[in-house]
Design an enzyme around this catalytic site. Structure first.
Site, PDB file in Angstrom:
ATOM      1  N   GLU A 133       0.830  -1.201   0.000  1.00 39.11           N
ATOM      2  CA  GLU A 133       0.000   0.000   0.000  1.00 39.11           C
ATOM      3  C   GLU A 133       0.868   1.256   0.000  1.00 39.11           C
ATOM      4  O   GLU A 133       0.823   2.062   0.949  1.00 39.11           O
ATOM      5  CB  GLU A 133      -0.948  -0.005   1.207  1.00 39.11           C
ATOM      6  CG  GLU A 133      -1.848  -1.223   1.243  1.00 39.11           C
ATOM      7  CD  GLU A 133      -2.817  -1.218   2.434  1.00 39.11           C
ATOM      8  OE1 GLU A 133      -2.841  -0.240   3.188  1.00 39.11           O
ATOM      9  OE2 GLU A 133      -3.548  -2.209   2.590  1.00 39.11           O
ATOM     10  N   GLU A 160      -4.304  -8.919   0.931  1.00 36.49           N
ATOM     11  CA  GLU A 160      -4.987  -8.599   2.190  1.00 36.49           C
ATOM     12  C   GLU A 160      -6.471  -8.441   1.918  1.00 36.49           C
ATOM     13  O   GLU A 160      -6.865  -7.789   0.944  1.00 36.49           O
ATOM     14  CB  GLU A 160      -4.524  -7.258   2.781  1.00 36.49           C
ATOM     15  CG  GLU A 160      -3.181  -7.257   3.409  1.00 36.49           C
ATOM     16  CD  GLU A 160      -2.839  -5.900   4.035  1.00 36.49           C
ATOM     17  OE1 GLU A 160      -3.758  -5.138   4.400  1.00 36.49           O
ATOM     18  OE2 GLU A 160      -1.648  -5.621   4.130  1.00 36.49           O
TER      19      GLU A 160
HETATM   20  O1  IFM Z   1      -3.583  -3.240   9.295  1.00 39.39           O
HETATM   21  C1  IFM Z   1      -3.635  -2.749   8.014  1.00 39.39           C
HETATM   22  C2  IFM Z   1      -2.424  -3.199   7.207  1.00 39.39           C
HETATM   23  O2  IFM Z   1      -1.233  -2.838   7.819  1.00 39.39           O
HETATM   24  C3  IFM Z   1      -2.451  -2.563   5.840  1.00 39.39           C
HETATM   25  N1  IFM Z   1      -3.714  -2.786   5.196  1.00 39.39           N
HETATM   26  C4  IFM Z   1      -4.921  -2.519   5.927  1.00 39.39           C
HETATM   27  C5  IFM Z   1      -4.863  -3.218   7.286  1.00 39.39           C
HETATM   28  C6  IFM Z   1      -6.164  -2.938   8.073  1.00 39.39           C
HETATM   29  O3  IFM Z   1      -6.323  -1.568   8.269  1.00 39.39           O
END
Ligand code: IFM
Length: 448
Positions: free
Chosen positions: A166, A353
């Protein structure tokens, strides 16, 4: 009951990140990161919480891998703390830091779990931030040097690598004043984006030149962004947000260009590539990692920052918002996967994710019956399956997160884990969702 079967070899996994679980923030020669610095300042994080201990994974790693094996995970995604390997970010290597990740790979190997490593999950060495951090163009080379050290030691055993996680969130740390390093300068934010892209290109090139056996990509947060109404103003506002969050990364990486309309909108704030930069960024990518959580409705708002927009959570009918206020709309995931398929040549993709925070209430034994999380995961697995049926080249799904952990500025309150962590005792207790996921993995299918 419809049985949604996934392709053979589909990688079902779970994700974590170094800063959020490891703890041991200054042990065995680890240097200070920008998140150590930020959380140690007053009034930055909810209740002044830090990740100094977090889930104490640094000391409990072998047991955590055994837990993953018991859950039947096929893959585990984690990140390396740059400051464990290079305490000052460059120069002197800390052998104990490398040893930790070496042991982790060995444990995963013994358990038959595929390793998916992220190099940058936000915890830049503070020593590099003191030199300007990602705002300094040299940071792209410092990152590539760090990546080479990691590839050299761990590249024989890691199946998947991501350069950044990200990166838009990393850049927001330079433009919106909240995430580390908590600076607030829009022009700097777009310069940082360019340097992150350059760093990505350099690391991918180094990996391919090294001839390592695995694959390398990047993990982008691609949320579903929709116009709040049919008005031209809202449609244009949504377009700007989409270009700013999706195309700003996907276009340089896959096409070697920045989105033209956005560049015009940004004017003097826009990234300023030097000759050769865009070719450096556009390296052949082995896979794209997609982090997907929610849908936002976008409207025109003259007071809404540089892009003049307002974002609001959108949930599909019958779905509420998650515990952190995000809008649940499973078909948004299908849409994102098909967008990458149709517009960017259908590269191999992994969900790197996806998951949800929920109001977990443990019983007397610490067990959590988290039906809300199961509903979220089931619907998103089905949405991913819809995309596969429509031709998306999706190879695996890593749930966020393996266990409850430090949720950045929100501290420990939001719980995203499949496994509950009782922080005072550090006991790990698989939730009902973990047991449900175990069954999904063993059947390689989801009942609808
Ligand atoms: O915890 C975060 C992660 O570090 C990056 N993506 C989103 C997750 C949830 O907010």
């Amino acid at each position: 009951m419809l049985d949604r079967r996934f392709p053979d070899g589909f990688v079902w996994g779970a994700s974590t990140a170094a800063y959020q679980i490891e703890g041991a923030w200054n042990e065995d020669g680890k240097g200070e990161s920008i998140w150590d610095r930020l959380t140690h300042q007053p009034y930055r994080v909810v209740d002044g919480q830090t990740a100094d201990v977090a889930c104490d994974h640094y000391h409990r790693m072998p047991e955590d891998v055994q837990l993953m094996a018991r859950l039947g995970l096929k893959g585990y995604r984690f990140s390396i703390a740059w400051t464990r390997i290079l305490p000052e970010g460059r120069g002197r290597v800390n052998p104990k830091g490398l040893d930790f990740y070496d042991r982790l790979l060995d444990e995963l190997g013994k358990a038959g779990i595929l390793a998916n490593i992220t190099l940058n999950h936000w915890d830049l060495p503070q020593a590099l931030q003191d030199l300007g951090g990602w705002n300094n163009r040299d940071c792209a080379d410092w990152f590539a040097d760090y990546a080479r050290i990691a590839f050299e030691r761990l590249g024989d055993r890691a199946a998947l690598w991501a350069t950044h996680n990200e990166p838009g969130v990393v850049a927001s740390g330079y433009s919106s004043g909240m995430m580390a390093p908590a600076l607030a300068d829009a022009t700097q934010g777009y310069r940082v984006i360019h340097h992150l892209l350059l760093a990505h290109g350099k690391a991918v090139q180094a990996y391919h030149q090294g001839g390592y056996p695995g694959k390398i990509g990047i993990a982008l947060d691609l949320q579903n962004l929709i116009p709040a109404s049919d008005s031209e103003a809202d449609r244009m506002a949504a377009q700007r947000e989409i270009e700013n969050h999706h195309n700003l990364w996907l276009d340089p990486i896959f096409r070697g260009t920045y989105p033209q309309h956005l560049l015009e909108w940004l004017g003097p704030h826009a990234p300023q590539p030097r000759s050769g930069d865009m070719e450096q960024i556009r390296q052949p990518l082995d896979f794209l990692g997609i982090n997907h959580y929610f849908t936002d409705k976008i409207s025109f708002n003259p007071g809404g920052g540089l892009l003049r927009t307002h974002s609001e959570a959108y949930s599909a009918p019958l779905w509420g918002r998650t515990e952190v206020g995000w809008g649940v709309n499973p078909s948004g995931l299908t849409k994102i996967l098909l967008k990458v398929k149709d517009e960017y040549g259908n590269p191999p993709m992994y969900i790197t994710e996806s998951g949800t925070a929920a109001l977990d209430v443990p019983d007397a034994n610490g067990f959590v019956t988290d039906r809300e999380r199961i509903a979220y995961l089931r619907s998103h697995f089905i949405a991913a399956h819809d995309a596969i049926e429509a031709g998306a080249n999706l190879k695996g799904y890593f749930v966020w997160s393996l266990m409850d952990n430090f949720e950045w500025l929100a501290g420990y309150r939001p719980r995203f884990g499949l496994v509950r962590v009782d922080y005072p005792t550090q006991k790990r207790i698989p939730k009902l969702s973990a047991l449900w996921y175990q069954e999904v993995i063993s059947r390689n299918s989801v009942y609808e």
